[in-house]
Design a protein around this motif. Structure first.
Motif, PDB file in Angstrom:
ATOM      1  N   GLU A 164       9.687   2.011 -16.009  1.00 15.57           N
ATOM      2  CA  GLU A 164       9.362   2.908 -17.112  1.00 15.57           C
ATOM      3  C   GLU A 164       9.633   4.369 -16.771  1.00 15.57           C
ATOM      4  O   GLU A 164      10.183   5.117 -17.581  1.00 15.57           O
ATOM      5  CB  GLU A 164       7.900   2.716 -17.514  1.00 15.57           C
ATOM      6  N   THR A 165       9.247   4.802 -15.577  1.00 15.47           N
ATOM      7  CA  THR A 165       9.389   6.213 -15.206  1.00 15.47           C
ATOM      8  C   THR A 165      10.671   6.491 -14.428  1.00 15.47           C
ATOM      9  O   THR A 165      11.005   7.658 -14.194  1.00 15.47           O
ATOM     10  CB  THR A 165       8.194   6.660 -14.351  1.00 15.47           C
ATOM     11  N   LEU A 166      11.362   5.426 -13.981  1.00 12.43           N
ATOM     12  CA  LEU A 166      12.589   5.529 -13.184  1.00 12.43           C
ATOM     13  C   LEU A 166      12.332   6.057 -11.778  1.00 12.43           C
ATOM     14  O   LEU A 166      13.280   6.366 -11.035  1.00 12.43           O
ATOM     15  CB  LEU A 166      13.645   6.405 -13.881  1.00 12.43           C
ATOM     16  N   LEU A 167      11.058   6.157 -11.386  1.00 14.49           N
ATOM     17  CA  LEU A 167      10.723   6.573 -10.029  1.00 14.49           C
ATOM     18  C   LEU A 167      11.176   5.491  -9.047  1.00 14.49           C
ATOM     19  O   LEU A 167      10.937   4.305  -9.260  1.00 14.49           O
ATOM     20  CB  LEU A 167       9.213   6.796  -9.904  1.00 14.49           C
ATOM     21  N   GLU A 168      11.824   5.916  -7.962  1.00 14.73           N
ATOM     22  CA  GLU A 168      12.298   4.973  -6.955  1.00 14.73           C
ATOM     23  C   GLU A 168      11.903   5.472  -5.570  1.00 14.73           C
ATOM     24  O   GLU A 168      12.081   6.648  -5.248  1.00 14.73           O
ATOM     25  CB  GLU A 168      13.811   4.799  -7.031  1.00 14.73           C
ATOM     26  N   VAL A 169      11.352   4.571  -4.753  1.00 16.31           N
ATOM     27  CA  VAL A 169      10.999   4.900  -3.378  1.00 16.31           C
ATOM     28  C   VAL A 169      11.835   4.023  -2.464  1.00 16.31           C
ATOM     29  O   VAL A 169      11.683   2.797  -2.458  1.00 16.31           O
ATOM     30  CB  VAL A 169       9.500   4.690  -3.104  1.00 16.31           C
ATOM     31  N   GLU A 226       0.866  -1.174   0.000  1.00 17.40           N
ATOM     32  CA  GLU A 226       0.000   0.000   0.000  1.00 17.40           C
ATOM     33  C   GLU A 226       0.899   1.218   0.000  1.00 17.40           C
ATOM     34  O   GLU A 226       1.829   1.322   0.804  1.00 17.40           O
ATOM     35  CB  GLU A 226      -0.905   0.022   1.225  1.00 17.40           C
ATOM     36  N   THR A 227       0.681   2.139  -0.937  1.00 21.12           N
ATOM     37  CA  THR A 227       1.543   3.300  -1.084  1.00 21.12           C
ATOM     38  C   THR A 227       0.740   4.579  -0.896  1.00 21.12           C
ATOM     39  O   THR A 227      -0.469   4.616  -1.135  1.00 21.12           O
ATOM     40  CB  THR A 227       2.200   3.321  -2.478  1.00 21.12           C
ATOM     41  N   GLU A 228       1.421   5.643  -0.485  1.00 15.67           N
ATOM     42  CA  GLU A 228       0.742   6.923  -0.318  1.00 15.67           C
ATOM     43  C   GLU A 228       0.499   7.607  -1.651  1.00 15.67           C
ATOM     44  O   GLU A 228      -0.385   8.451  -1.776  1.00 15.67           O
ATOM     45  CB  GLU A 228       1.569   7.833   0.602  1.00 15.67           C
ATOM     46  N   LYS A 229       1.314   7.274  -2.661  1.00 13.29           N
ATOM     47  CA  LYS A 229       1.131   7.859  -3.983  1.00 13.29           C
ATOM     48  C   LYS A 229       1.252   6.780  -5.050  1.00 13.29           C
ATOM     49  O   LYS A 229       1.790   5.698  -4.803  1.00 13.29           O
ATOM     50  CB  LYS A 229       2.161   8.963  -4.232  1.00 13.29           C
ATOM     51  N   ASP A 230       0.752   7.098  -6.202  1.00 12.71           N
ATOM     52  CA  ASP A 230       0.775   6.168  -7.326  1.00 12.71           C
ATOM     53  C   ASP A 230       2.209   6.001  -7.821  1.00 12.71           C
ATOM     54  O   ASP A 230       2.834   6.951  -8.297  1.00 12.71           O
ATOM     55  CB  ASP A 230      -0.126   6.720  -8.448  1.00 12.71           C
ATOM     56  N   LEU A 231       2.725   4.775  -7.728  1.00 14.33           N
ATOM     57  CA  LEU A 231       4.069   4.498  -8.211  1.00 14.33           C
ATOM     58  C   LEU A 231       4.066   4.044  -9.662  1.00 14.33           C
ATOM     59  O   LEU A 231       5.121   3.791 -10.238  1.00 14.33           O
ATOM     60  CB  LEU A 231       4.739   3.426  -7.341  1.00 14.33           C
ATOM     61  N   GLY A 232       2.867   3.919 -10.245  1.00 15.78           N
ATOM     62  CA  GLY A 232       2.776   3.486 -11.624  1.00 15.78           C
ATOM     63  C   GLY A 232       2.835   1.975 -11.761  1.00 15.78           C
ATOM     64  O   GLY A 232       2.921   1.236 -10.778  1.00 15.78           O
ATOM     65  N   LYS A 233       2.759   1.532 -12.993  1.00 18.12           N
ATOM     66  CA  LYS A 233       2.827   0.101 -13.273  1.00 18.12           C
ATOM     67  C   LYS A 233       4.288  -0.308 -13.479  1.00 18.12           C
ATOM     68  O   LYS A 233       5.190   0.496 -13.462  1.00 18.12           O
ATOM     69  CB  LYS A 233       1.997  -0.224 -14.516  1.00 18.12           C
ATOM     70  N   LYS A 277      14.334  -8.061   3.141  1.00 22.03           N
ATOM     71  CA  LYS A 277      14.713  -6.708   3.544  1.00 22.03           C
ATOM     72  C   LYS A 277      14.903  -5.847   2.293  1.00 22.03           C
ATOM     73  O   LYS A 277      16.035  -5.480   1.941  1.00 22.03           O
ATOM     74  CB  LYS A 277      15.986  -6.742   4.388  1.00 22.03           C
ATOM     75  N   PRO A 278      13.816  -5.526   1.604  1.00 21.72           N
ATOM     76  CA  PRO A 278      13.945  -4.706   0.382  1.00 21.72           C
ATOM     77  C   PRO A 278      14.447  -3.310   0.713  1.00 21.72           C
ATOM     78  O   PRO A 278      14.129  -2.748   1.758  1.00 21.72           O
ATOM     79  CB  PRO A 278      12.514  -4.675  -0.159  1.00 21.72           C
ATOM     80  N   LYS A 279      15.241  -2.760  -0.205  1.00 18.30           N
ATOM     81  CA  LYS A 279      15.796  -1.422  -0.022  1.00 18.30           C
ATOM     82  C   LYS A 279      14.999  -0.345  -0.753  1.00 18.30           C
ATOM     83  O   LYS A 279      15.029   0.821  -0.371  1.00 18.30           O
ATOM     84  CB  LYS A 279      17.247  -1.401  -0.521  1.00 18.30           C
ATOM     85  N   ALA A 280      14.306  -0.738  -1.835  1.00 16.40           N
ATOM     86  CA  ALA A 280      13.568   0.253  -2.617  1.00 16.40           C
ATOM     87  C   ALA A 280      12.630  -0.448  -3.584  1.00 16.40           C
ATOM     88  O   ALA A 280      12.823  -1.620  -3.924  1.00 16.40           O
ATOM     89  CB  ALA A 280      14.526   1.157  -3.387  1.00 16.40           C
ATOM     90  N   PHE A 281      11.629   0.287  -4.040  1.00 13.50           N
ATOM     91  CA  PHE A 281      10.754  -0.165  -5.116  1.00 13.50           C
ATOM     92  C   PHE A 281      10.935   0.795  -6.288  1.00 13.50           C
ATOM     93  O   PHE A 281      10.953   2.014  -6.118  1.00 13.50           O
ATOM     94  CB  PHE A 281       9.297  -0.223  -4.643  1.00 13.50           C
ATOM     95  N   TYR A 282      11.077   0.221  -7.483  1.00 14.66           N
ATOM     96  CA  TYR A 282      11.554   0.970  -8.634  1.00 14.66           C
ATOM     97  C   TYR A 282      10.627   0.765  -9.818  1.00 14.66           C
ATOM     98  O   TYR A 282      10.222  -0.360 -10.109  1.00 14.66           O
ATOM     99  CB  TYR A 282      12.967   0.458  -8.978  1.00 14.66           C
ATOM    100  N   ASN A 283      10.243   1.872 -10.478  1.00 11.60           N
ATOM    101  CA  ASN A 283       9.416   1.788 -11.677  1.00 11.60           C
ATOM    102  C   ASN A 283      10.335   1.746 -12.892  1.00 11.60           C
ATOM    103  O   ASN A 283      11.109   2.670 -13.134  1.00 11.60           O
ATOM    104  CB  ASN A 283       8.478   2.997 -11.772  1.00 11.60           C
ATOM    105  N   SER A 323      14.213  -3.135  -6.011  1.00 14.76           N
ATOM    106  CA  SER A 323      15.554  -2.766  -6.438  1.00 14.76           C
ATOM    107  C   SER A 323      16.441  -2.564  -5.218  1.00 14.76           C
ATOM    108  O   SER A 323      15.978  -2.563  -4.081  1.00 14.76           O
ATOM    109  CB  SER A 323      15.526  -1.493  -7.286  1.00 14.76           C
ATOM    110  N   GLY A 324      17.716  -2.396  -5.458  1.00 12.72           N
ATOM    111  CA  GLY A 324      18.628  -2.095  -4.361  1.00 12.72           C
ATOM    112  C   GLY A 324      19.102  -3.298  -3.596  1.00 12.72           C
ATOM    113  O   GLY A 324      19.688  -3.171  -2.524  1.00 12.72           O
ATOM    114  N   GLY A 325      18.891  -4.499  -4.107  1.00 14.60           N
ATOM    115  CA  GLY A 325      19.372  -5.692  -3.418  1.00 14.60           C
ATOM    116  C   GLY A 325      18.474  -6.124  -2.280  1.00 14.60           C
ATOM    117  O   GLY A 325      17.385  -5.590  -2.064  1.00 14.60           O
ATOM    118  N   ASN A 326      18.956  -7.113  -1.531  1.00 10.56           N
ATOM    119  CA  ASN A 326      18.222  -7.669  -0.395  1.00 10.56           C
ATOM    120  C   ASN A 326      16.834  -8.150  -0.787  1.00 10.56           C
ATOM    121  O   ASN A 326      15.817  -7.747  -0.225  1.00 10.56           O
ATOM    122  CB  ASN A 326      18.137  -6.666   0.758  1.00 10.56           C
ATOM    123  N   TRP A 327      16.814  -9.037  -1.774  1.00 12.18           N
ATOM    124  CA  TRP A 327      15.594  -9.747  -2.132  1.00 12.18           C
ATOM    125  C   TRP A 327      15.365 -10.817  -1.067  1.00 12.18           C
ATOM    126  O   TRP A 327      15.954 -10.766   0.000  1.00 12.18           O
ATOM    127  CB  TRP A 327      15.778 -10.337  -3.538  1.00 12.18           C
TER     128      TRP A 327
END
Length: 341
Positions: free
Chosen positions: A197-202, A126-133, A189-195, A138-142
């Motif tokens: 297409e848009t290169l957006l990373e949280v 669940e995200t506070e904003k739309d991260l897109g499809k 222990k994920p480090k980030a979620f990455y789009n 990303s960032g290791g620690n899968w």
């Protein structure tokens, strides 16, 4: 609505909106398209070091809350496909309901199961904003498994509305002893979620730890070989559980074939006498210690359908120059397995 607001809801008076058939079809079409991706390969060579920051993030278990949120309570229903890969997943998997939140993203680890070879985990975001499809971790620690020396697997995340996502991870650990334990310890222990297409990373700091016991299964020794002048494949065994079927095999390539191609790996198509298709040209995970002269691996799929009395296993070896530089398919005779009650 944030995860904090969800936790404060009066769940006895919560109104649940059903998912429309159109939404179900959209999700189904999307995931069938996504499942064609090449599996993610991951090697574990260095022990992970956990750095404790000044901010402490706690993992909570709220099964009663998760049960009131439709998309969080039945994550795997969004991934049901024509092969019935996850038909019995919710019934026989462990209900974990672990939640962790950071930087506007809340993660729920929903269910997980370990069949003695593979692990499947369903989760939701669940995200506070739309991260897109088209987002991924990303960032290791899968997902990591304690004492595993290597791991292969795949991860799929789909968006179901502007701020909600569901995911499923499938992975197979390899242990130094070659023997899979009865109980495994899993960390995420994920480090980030990455789009993509848009290169957006949280980025964030999320952490989960849980253990899984292997589900009961029956292993049937087969030791049946099919071959031609170039390659042979021996089906060593089949393991049947309530959630999965695991084929274990060894492929042998001739030295002449290996001199011509960089790699030779097996794929399988598996059908039953009722017309069900469980696997269609799927390459399972495995390993080689002699540059693909010998390849030992497994292919997994869902539980066998009721009423089936035979399995037809059709092996095809893929000899490849890799990196899209050309390949050759070498079809072998089918292996027929009689199923007994």
């Amino acid at each position: 609505m944030s995860m904090k607001e969800w936790m404060e809801l009066d769940i006895d008076h919560l109104e649940i909106e059903p998912v429309t058939e159109l939404e179900k079809q959209r999700v189904k079409q999307h995931i069938l398209k996504k499942r064609k991706k090449t599996p993610l390969w991951k090697s574990i060579g260095v022990a992970a070091v956990l750095l404790i920051s000044a901010t402490t993030v706690t993992t909570f278990a709220f099964p009663s809350v998760a049960a009131q949120i439709p998309f969080m309570n039945n994550v795997m229903s969004y991934f049901n496909d024509d092969y019935g890969q996850y038909t019995n997943f919710e019934l026989f998997s462990d209900d974990l309901s672990l939640v962790d939140s950071d930087n506007g993203v809340s993660i729920l680890i929903d269910h997980a199961v370990y069949d003695g070879t593979n692990i499947i985990v369903s989760y939701a975001l669940e995200t506070e904003k739309d991260l897109g499809k088209s987002i991924g971790v990303s960032g290791g620690n899968w997902f990591d498994v304690k004492d595993a020396i290597a791991m292969r697997g795949s991860d799929y995340i789909i968006q179901i509305d502007d701020t909600h996502y569901v995911g499923v991870a499938e992975f197979t650990p390899t242990f130094k002893t070659g023997i899979n334990p009865e109980t495994i310890e899993v960390s995420f222990k994920p480090k980030a979620f990455y789009n993509y297409e848009t290169l957006l990373e949280v980025k964030g700091d999320w952490s989960f730890n849980f253990s899984l016991n292997r589900v009961d299964g029956t292993v049937v020794t087969v030791n049946e070989t099919v071959k031609n002048e170039q390659v042979s494949l021996t089906l060593n065994s089949i393991e049947f559980t309530d959630v999965s079927t695991v084929l274990a095999y060894t492929q042998f390539a001739s030295e002449d074939l290996r001199k011509e191609w960089l790699s030779v790996t097996p794929t399988l198509t598996v059908k039953d006498d009722l017309g069900n298709i469980y696997v269609d040209g799927l390459g399972g995970g495995g390993s080689t210690s002699d540059d693909f002269i010998t390849f030992t691996g497994t292919t997994s799929f869902g539980a066998i359908k009721d009423g089936a009395t035979k399995l037809f296993i059709e092996p095809t070896a893929i000899a490849s120059l890799e990196n899209g530089r050309g390949h050759e398919k070498i079809q072998l005779d089918s292996i027929v397995i009689e199923l007994t009650k």
